[in-house]
Scaffold this active site. Structure first.
Site, PDB file in Angstrom:
ATOM      1  N   PHE A 247       0.820  -1.225   0.000  1.00  0.00           N
ATOM      2  CA  PHE A 247       0.000   0.000   0.000  1.00  0.00           C
ATOM      3  C   PHE A 247       0.845   1.262   0.000  1.00  0.00           C
ATOM      4  CE2 PHE A 247      -2.008  -3.424   2.493  1.00  0.00           C
ATOM      5  CZ  PHE A 247      -2.984  -3.784   1.586  1.00  0.00           C
ATOM      6  N   PRO A 638     -11.790  -8.496 -14.765  1.00  0.00           N
ATOM      7  CA  PRO A 638     -12.975  -8.151 -13.948  1.00  0.00           C
ATOM      8  C   PRO A 638     -12.930  -8.668 -12.516  1.00  0.00           C
ATOM      9  CG  PRO A 638     -13.656  -8.923 -16.110  1.00  0.00           C
ATOM     10  CD  PRO A 638     -12.163  -9.147 -16.018  1.00  0.00           C
ATOM     11  N   GLN A 644     -10.039  -5.535  -5.947  1.00  0.00           N
ATOM     12  CA  GLN A 644      -9.219  -4.367  -5.615  1.00  0.00           C
ATOM     13  C   GLN A 644     -10.118  -3.213  -5.163  1.00  0.00           C
ATOM     14  OE1 GLN A 644      -6.621  -3.153  -8.817  1.00  0.00           O
ATOM     15  NE2 GLN A 644      -5.209  -2.131  -7.441  1.00  0.00           N
ATOM     16  N   LYS A 707      -7.400   2.841 -17.482  1.00  0.00           N
ATOM     17  CA  LYS A 707      -6.815   3.886 -16.628  1.00  0.00           C
ATOM     18  C   LYS A 707      -6.575   3.232 -15.270  1.00  0.00           C
ATOM     19  CE  LYS A 707     -10.250   6.991 -17.149  1.00  0.00           C
ATOM     20  NZ  LYS A 707     -10.984   8.291 -17.109  1.00  0.00           N
ATOM     21  N   GLY A 708      -5.857   3.925 -14.402  1.00  0.00           N
ATOM     22  CA  GLY A 708      -5.493   3.335 -13.114  1.00  0.00           C
ATOM     23  C   GLY A 708      -6.687   3.096 -12.210  1.00  0.00           C
ATOM     24  N   GLY A 710      -6.070   1.375  -8.619  1.00  0.00           N
ATOM     25  CA  GLY A 710      -5.715   1.090  -7.222  1.00  0.00           C
ATOM     26  C   GLY A 710      -5.946   2.217  -6.242  1.00  0.00           C
ATOM     27  N   GLU A 711      -5.804   3.467  -6.677  1.00  0.00           N
ATOM     28  CA  GLU A 711      -5.959   4.595  -5.738  1.00  0.00           C
ATOM     29  C   GLU A 711      -7.409   5.080  -5.667  1.00  0.00           C
ATOM     30  OE1 GLU A 711      -2.792   4.955  -4.557  1.00  0.00           O
ATOM     31  OE2 GLU A 711      -2.032   3.793  -6.247  1.00  0.00           O
TER      32      GLU A 711
END
Lengths: 744, 211
Positions: A247, A638, A644, A707-708, A710-711
């Site tokens: 993280f 998916p 996530q 596009k990203g 995780g955040e």
């Protein structure tokens, strides 16, 4: 909901994790589990004062304890060569390990005991006696605001988000009819990945080092260590095959890693050093305690006239840490007048680190709570307020978005959570002893792409091995990369294996900042395309029509190579090897971003909806329902994307309701070092969750259209919870976490 | 500053592989009433290691995943460290080493327990099952299959503990509703936040009646 949108994922049919089997069998070897001959164990001794100087370090008893091989401290360190090249007066570097008797924070590593077993090292570490000349330490932010400074980065990167910024008129909110002007506090949060940080350091030769290390970037760690120890870069090898979460905590080299390398040098054997859980609060960074002042002014119709946002965050005495707390205030809404100010306060604490949604998660808590507060002053629906200020292009960069489906996110999520059940007035919805409220908040994070390479080894039996130095801290990188390769080639995923976490593999960025799929995925596409072109070249020996085949039309179907332009031209894969007596075919591929960032502004977006129930007598908050709607471009995998995203909500619930690193400001010591004191969400805290993906392709960032992710899955969750709690109770909590005592 | 001369002298004495030098210097000398000369001689003959076996270690007879082990262990060694460091059974994870996270969950005589809170010697005669002993060779346990299908993990570090707890949760009769599963699985922390998927995996195995 259109057909394209993904709601949750079909668990029966969606591709499962390719490393699932080894993980559920306990066969995946994390750092501390790699077996080496002659392994020794290092245990750290840490300072117990917040500021001062070591006047005596008595290691005799420890050295004489059974099994002890060495005790290493500033008195006998083999030394880190890079330190000699640094200016001793300028304290702007990472902590110089064992370089002086100076103490900068409580918990600073001051010695290491190396023994032949863990138990013996741990016991001997307790025998080291330290005498200090103690000085007053300062660790409270509010008490030391007068020491706030403009970070050096503001000068070196004037266009960055730490520089004082003004668009239009400063403090324009003061002219507006409706105003919010409040302070918000994000306490320090510890990453606490379940795998404690660990390293095994081995000097293979005087100038050659191998590290098994928990890191989010094998190559970046190797480069950093090579520089510190002045070694040829190719002589430092770093392995991080399995990383048990991070993280953000493993985005850099920390003191304990340097300690292990110094210890291994001293004892000339592999040294394993594993941090204790309690050390994870202050040895490997944390989301820094941040005080924010947000003021918004709007006209009656909800149009925001001005926004002022200031941020004051903690940093250490020896190093500046900055993050993008203020980015969202500059680009999220179409506001003519914006001013921002970023300051840091050097204190007797260790250096913070980016923690999931770094900066942006902190900033969105303040901004999105302030937006909610404004909506009540205006007596306007919070979603309507956001739509009234929707930015149809990036007002900060003044460029069009590469893609932006925020409007769809608001609409889909409102329907899913049942937004129409929300009462416009707070504290107006109750069932029995529980007050019910609904909250919404927006999240955003830059959609980045860097440069990367990959290597493919293809065999006559149709199996493909792909390699990249990238780490996988949990999102399922091998799985998403396998999915990308399978789609590109037409090959069955079972035929593909993906190896990662090795600094000798092809170039990859660190796994951080939500850029892995965009960056490494692009390299995988390039590599697969190169492989297909190479196969076509060989096929042309048998059938000349293959000369004109283009990568996008070539597919591997079963045992054959097919050109969709010319169905009759198929050839057997195995024959392409046998014709040249080849055992395998090795190709590489590189990919890098182009000029697109000069034309478009790249961001991922998310909208989070929370239904909170608050007990009227005890103040206990139960999250009943959570809906995240996500604009991360095309979803590549998916099942793992859904997981996530759920993890983001869980992290956001922790941030909102329980997580807080508390220091004893008399000593600078962490009070909440263990899981008994630092609470993280457990099963019983988890609501019904729905993940929805807009799943519309971003046309410009990368070949996958992604596009990203995780955040953005955590950015905005905490304010959505705070806003739901206000809607339920009428109590506005501006200092996280929202614990029951703040509600009764 | 500590006087460097003394230190160097001491370091010389301590250098090399004389890690059993403690016999020469420690209070063990008095404990076993050896004269210093005899102790040095004993050390040179590596008798000290043998002595250590006798006075620092205790016998332990333990069955792990169906295999009998007859060991000598230090009384302070936890079951978790015995598994991970001595027997190389690293499937059982160390997350906090103080009974707060559940990553080290194993079955002792069929009951789930935190191996970091167990001294190894407390388990003389016990039968231990770890994650490595859950599958039937290559055939995964239904709970392991369900964790893969429902994506009950991300980084995978808490996973062996979650699975051992999940199996026990059903055996205990604590998997009769989603709420009950959540309550009885709350001792296993997952920082990646795979909780909902873990519940779905347990529900499926429970409903399938395979265990």
């Amino acid at each position: 909901m259109s057909k394209k949108h993904l709601e949750n994922a079909d668990m029966e049919t969606a591709m499962s994790r390719v490393d699932g089997r080894v993980k559920v069998m306990g066969a995946a070897k994390y750092t501390a589990e790699v077996q080496l001959p002659e392994l020794t164990y290092g245990v750290l001794v840490e300072s117990t004062i917040g500021q001062g100087v070591i006047t005596a370090l008595d290691t005799k008893k420890a050295e004489w304890a059974p099994g002890v091989i060495a005790v290493i401290s500033h008195l006998n360190t083999p030394g880190v060569p890079e330190y000699k090249l640094q200016n001793q007066d300028v304290i702007q570097k990472q902590l110089r390990v064992f370089d002086s008797p100076n103490i900068y924070y409580n918990g600073q590593p001051i010695a290491v005991v190396v023994a032949d077993t863990f138990e013996r090292a741990r016991y001997a570490a307790s025998l080291v006696k330290v005498t200090y000349a103690k000085q007053q330490s300062y660790s409270n932010l509010e008490d030391n605001l007068s020491k706030a400074v403009v970070p050096k980065k503001a000068k070196s990167d004037p266009k960055g988000f730490t520089t004082d910024f003004l668009r239009g008129k400063a403090e324009a909110f003061r002219d507006a009819e409706f105003q919010v002007n409040e302070e918000y506090i994000q306490p320090s949060e510890a990453h606490h990945p379940m795998e404690p940080h660990s390293i095994i350091a081995t000097w293979e030769a005087a100038d050659k080092l191998t590290l098994v290390d928990k890191t989010q970037g094998s190559q970046q760690t190797a480069a950093s260590i090579a520089k510190s120890f002045q070694l040829p870069p190719e002589n430092v090898k770093v392995l991080s095959t399995y990383v048990g979460g991070a993280f953000g905590s493993a985005l850099r080299v920390w003191p304990h890693e340097i300690v292990a390398i110094l210890a291994a040098k001293k004892v000339q054997k592999p040294v394993k050093l594993v941090l204790h859980r309690n050390q994870m609060s202050y040895m490997v960074g944390y989301r820094p305690y941040t005080l924010q002042k947000v003021a918004i002014g709007a006209s009656k119709d909800g149009k925001i006239v001005g926004l002022s946002h200031a941020s004051y965050g903690k940093t250490s005495m020896y190093e500046e840490f900055t993050e993008n707390v203020l980015i969202m205030s500059r680009m999220m809404y179409d506001i003519p007048n914006v001013d921002t100010k970023y300051r840091i306060v050097p204190l007797n604490v260790s250096t913070p680190a980016p923690m999931r949604g770094p900066g942006e998660a902190t900033g969105s808590f303040a901004l999105e709570c302030a937006m909610d507060e404004l909506s009540y002053k205006l007596n306007m629906d919070p979603i309507a307020l956001r739509l009234a200020n929707y930015a149809s292009q990036d007002p900060d960069k003044k460029m069009p978005w590469s893609s932006n489906y925020l409007k769809e996110c608001y609409e889909l999520g409102a329907e899913k959570i049942g937004w129409n059940k929300r009462k416009a007035q707070p504290d107006a919805n109750q069932e029995g002893e529980w007050k019910i409220g609904y909250g919404v908040a927006t999240g955003t994070f830059g959609a980045f792409r860097g440069g990367a390479s990959a290597k493919a080894t293809f065999k006559p039996d149709g199996t493909l091995l792909l390699q990249s130095a990238i780490a996988d801290i949990g999102p399922g990188t091998a799985t998403s990369m396998t999915a990308i390769a399978a789609k590109n080639l037409g090959l069955a995923p079972e035929k593909i294996s993906f190896q990662l976490g090795n600094s000798t593999f092809p170039k990859a960025p660190m796994q951080g900042g939500s850029n892995t799929v965009a960056t490494v995925g692009s390299a995988i596409v390039a590599t697969c395309d190169n492989l297909k072109v190479e196969l076509a070249k060989r096929a042309a020996v048998q059938k000349p029509e293959w000369k004109n085949a283009i990568a996008k039309n070539i597919k591997i179907v079963g045992t054959q190579l097919i050109n969709s332009d010319d169905a009759s031209s198929k050839v057997e894969i195995a024959s392409l090897f046998s014709q040249d007596n080849l055992a395998e075919l090795v190709v590489k591929g590189d990919a890098a971003p182009g000029e697109e960032s000069k034309k478009y502004s790249f961001y991922s977006f998310s909208v989070h909806f929370i239904e909170a129930h608050v007990h009227e007598l005890t103040g206990v908050v139960k999250i009943k329902n959570a809906v995240s709607v996500i604009d991360c471009g095309t979803v590549v995998s998916p099942k793992t994307a859904r997981s996530q995203s759920m993890g983001g909500i869980v992290g956001g619930i922790g941030m909102a309701l329980m997580e807080e690193v508390v220091l004893d400001d008399r000593t600078g010591r962490t009070v909440t070092a263990s899981f008994g004191d630092y609470h993280v969400p457990v099963q019983a805290d988890i609501p019904q969750m729905d993940m929805m993906f807009v799943n519309e392709r971003d046309p410009y960032l990368n070949p996958m259209g992604s596009k990203g992710l995780g955040e953005i899955v955590i950015i905005g969750v905490a304010p959505a919870v705070a806003n739901a709690v206000y809607n339920a109770t009428g109590k506005r909590v501006r200092d996280l976490p929202i614990t029951p005592d703040k509600l009764i | 500053m500590i006087e460097n001369n003394t230190r160097e002298k001491e370091e010389k004495e301590l250098s090399g592989n004389s890690r059993r030098d403690f016999l020469k210097k420690s209070s063990v000398i008095t404990a076993i009433a050896l004269t210093p000369v005899a102790a040095v001689k004993a050390s040179d003959l590596k008798l000290d290691e043998k002595l250590s076996d006798a006075i620092e270690q205790m016998p332990l007879s333990i069955e792990i995943n169906g295999q009998q082990h007859n060991l000598k262990v230090e009384p302070r060694t936890t079951l978790l460290d015995l598994l991970r460091e001595r027997l190389k059974l690293t499937g059982t994870k160390k997350g906090c080493d103080q009974g707060q996270c559940g990553a080290c969950t194993v079955h002792i005589d069929g009951v789930r327990a935190l191996s970091c809170l167990q001294l190894a010697v407390m388990n003389d005669g016990a039968k231990i099952t770890t994650i490595e002993g859950l599958s039937d060779g290559d055939k995964l346990h239904p709970m392991q299959e369900a964790f893969i299908k429902h994506d009950g993990f991300q980084c995978g570090y808490c996973t062996p503990g979650q699975i051992m707890s999940a199996v026990a949760c059903i055996h205990e009769g604590h998997a009769n509703s989603e709420t009950e599963i959540r309550e009885f699985m709350s001792g296993n922390i997952c920082r990646c936040g795979a909780y909902a998927n873990i519940v779905n995996a347990i529900k499926e195995v429970k409903e399938g009646g395979a265990i």
